[in-house]
Design a protein around this motif. Structure first.
Motif, PDB file in Angstrom:
ATOM      1  N   ASN A  49     -50.592  17.258  51.232  1.00 23.76           N
ATOM      2  CA  ASN A  49     -49.845  16.006  51.350  1.00 23.76           C
ATOM      3  C   ASN A  49     -50.263  15.085  50.210  1.00 23.76           C
ATOM      4  N   ASP A  50     -49.697  15.343  49.032  1.00 22.19           N
ATOM      5  CA  ASP A  50     -50.079  14.605  47.825  1.00 22.19           C
ATOM      6  C   ASP A  50     -49.257  13.319  47.735  1.00 22.19           C
ATOM      7  N   ALA A  51     -49.738  12.291  48.410  1.00 23.16           N
ATOM      8  CA  ALA A  51     -49.020  11.023  48.454  1.00 23.16           C
ATOM      9  C   ALA A  51     -49.065  10.267  47.127  1.00 23.16           C
ATOM     10  N   GLN A  52     -49.908  10.713  46.190  1.00 18.82           N
ATOM     11  CA  GLN A  52     -50.047  10.024  44.911  1.00 18.82           C
ATOM     12  C   GLN A  52     -49.083  10.533  43.843  1.00 18.82           C
TER      13      GLN A  52
ATOM     14  N   MET B 171     -57.985  32.952  56.075  1.00 21.91           N
ATOM     15  CA  MET B 171     -56.756  32.909  56.866  1.00 21.91           C
ATOM     16  C   MET B 171     -55.750  33.897  56.298  1.00 21.91           C
ATOM     17  N   LYS B 172     -55.194  34.716  57.152  1.00 22.04           N
ATOM     18  CA  LYS B 172     -54.228  35.725  56.728  1.00 22.04           C
ATOM     19  C   LYS B 172     -52.811  35.220  56.932  1.00 22.04           C
ATOM     20  N   HIS B 173     -51.925  35.630  56.030  1.00 19.76           N
ATOM     21  CA  HIS B 173     -50.500  35.347  56.137  1.00 19.76           C
ATOM     22  C   HIS B 173     -50.228  33.880  56.443  1.00 19.76           C
ATOM     23  N   PHE B 174     -50.316  33.083  55.391  1.00 21.79           N
ATOM     24  CA  PHE B 174     -50.002  31.661  55.482  1.00 21.79           C
ATOM     25  C   PHE B 174     -49.098  31.288  54.319  1.00 21.79           C
ATOM     26  N   PHE B 175     -48.458  30.143  54.431  1.00 25.19           N
ATOM     27  CA  PHE B 175     -47.674  29.626  53.312  1.00 25.19           C
ATOM     28  C   PHE B 175     -48.179  28.229  52.972  1.00 25.19           C
ATOM     29  N   SER B 176     -47.889  27.774  51.766  1.00 30.61           N
ATOM     30  CA  SER B 176     -48.356  26.483  51.292  1.00 30.61           C
ATOM     31  C   SER B 176     -47.201  25.498  51.195  1.00 30.61           C
ATOM     32  N   ILE B 177     -47.419  24.314  51.735  1.00 35.46           N
ATOM     33  CA  ILE B 177     -46.424  23.242  51.733  1.00 35.46           C
ATOM     34  C   ILE B 177     -46.850  22.207  50.697  1.00 35.46           C
ATOM     35  N   ILE B 178     -46.012  21.994  49.691  1.00 40.28           N
ATOM     36  CA  ILE B 178     -46.277  20.956  48.693  1.00 40.28           C
ATOM     37  C   ILE B 178     -45.529  19.707  49.151  1.00 40.28           C
ATOM     38  N   GLY B 179     -46.259  18.793  49.786  1.00 43.38           N
ATOM     39  CA  GLY B 179     -45.621  17.651  50.424  1.00 43.38           C
ATOM     40  C   GLY B 179     -46.181  16.312  49.988  1.00 43.38           C
ATOM     41  N   GLY B 180     -45.870  15.304  50.794  1.00 43.47           N
ATOM     42  CA  GLY B 180     -46.295  13.942  50.514  1.00 43.47           C
ATOM     43  C   GLY B 180     -45.263  13.113  49.787  1.00 43.47           C
ATOM     44  N   MET B 181     -44.007  13.607  49.712  1.00 44.26           N
ATOM     45  CA  MET B 181     -42.969  12.935  48.920  1.00 44.26           C
ATOM     46  C   MET B 181     -41.729  12.657  49.780  1.00 44.26           C
TER      47      MET B 181
ATOM     48  N   PHE C  81     -44.017  12.972  37.102  1.00 41.83           N
ATOM     49  CA  PHE C  81     -44.624  13.535  38.313  1.00 41.83           C
ATOM     50  C   PHE C  81     -44.925  15.027  38.206  1.00 41.83           C
ATOM     51  N   PHE C  82     -44.594  15.654  37.075  1.00 43.44           N
ATOM     52  CA  PHE C  82     -44.776  17.099  36.958  1.00 43.44           C
ATOM     53  C   PHE C  82     -46.233  17.522  37.044  1.00 43.44           C
TER      54      PHE C  82
END
Length: 248
Positions: A42-45, A1-11, A61-62
């Motif tokens: 989506n790191d819910a843990q 996949m070209k030109h994407f961004f990453s979402i660090i979520g689940g919080m 949580f680091f």
């Protein structure tokens, strides 16, 4: 996949879902290919952010976020975005893990306040106890020469109830409670502008926007910034040049 961004979520997950919904619905599309490219982690843990900030004997949580960022960095996204205000407690440490630009949600929101309300000398702040305890927004606001109003002792219990008891535990937004918080900050404490310092509060704004008060909504702002950056990068502009104006 070209030109994407990453979402660090689940919080939390419902707040992250709100961010994703915003970027999906706000981008102008005529076909499937007009949507943005992104990977959602989506790191819910991830352990509770406020619990650790207030008491370091609680799970840190680091390391969870470190693993998420390092894993995504191997895929070479154009930039990172983390739609959780309180998690920015470790922003500097996370940003140092990679050369990939990492948007600072709080800083961008505060500069939006300055740009849109240049004559306001103070801003009301409602947020998690963790964010307030560690001055996460307060320091950013003071850095641009503005004052912060937290309201009286009745405000935080209402905010905590809305964030934790209603949204996180039940998955619902109490419209009346949200509006009561805003009204109290405005009428009793003289806040013409109120900053929503938690993505659950941003969800409350998305679900209950029918009020007369001026709010700064960091999640809404970072969603617009994400769209702008992603589209400019897709159009062939240099990512570093595009992103530099957001790296305060």
């Amino acid at each position: 996949m070209k030109h994407f961004f990453s979402i660090i979520g689940g919080m939390g997950t419902i707040a992250t879902e709100s961010y994703v919904r915003l970027i999906n619905h706000r981008v102008k599309i005529k076909r499937d290919q007009d949507y943005l490219n992104y990977i959602l982690v989506n790191d819910a843990q991830v352990p509770d952010r406020t619990a650790y900030i207030k008491d370091h004997s609680q799970p840190n949580f680091f390391n969870d976020l470190k693993a998420d960022v390092e894993g995504q960095a191997l895929l070479h996204p154009d930039f990172f975005v983390m739609p959780c205000n309180t998690a920015h407690y470790f922003y500097d440490d996370l940003a140092e893990l990679t050369d990939i630009p990492f948007l600072h949600m709080m800083r961008i929101a505060v500069h939006n306040f300055i740009e849109n309300y240049p004559d306001e000398k103070k801003i009301g702040l409602i947020a998690t106890e963790g964010s307030i305890f560690d001055h996460l927004y307060e320091d950013e606001i003071h850095a641009v020469g503005r004052e912060v109003e937290f309201g009286g002792p009745e405000i935080q219990p209402m905010v905590t109830e809305l964030i934790y008891r209603d949204i996180k535990e039940k998955g619902v937004v109490d419209h009346d409670l949200y509006h009561k918080i805003l009204q109290t900050m405005h009428d009793k404490y003289g806040c013409n502008v109120i900053l929503l310092g938690c993505t659950e509060l941003s969800l409350a704004q998305e679900k209950a926007p029918d009020h007369p008060y001026h709010v700064i909504d960091p999640q809404s702002i970072i969603a617009d910034v994400s769209i702008e950056l992603a589209l400019k990068i897709r159009a062939g502009k240099d990512p570093q040049e595009v992103i530099s104006k957001y790296m305060y």
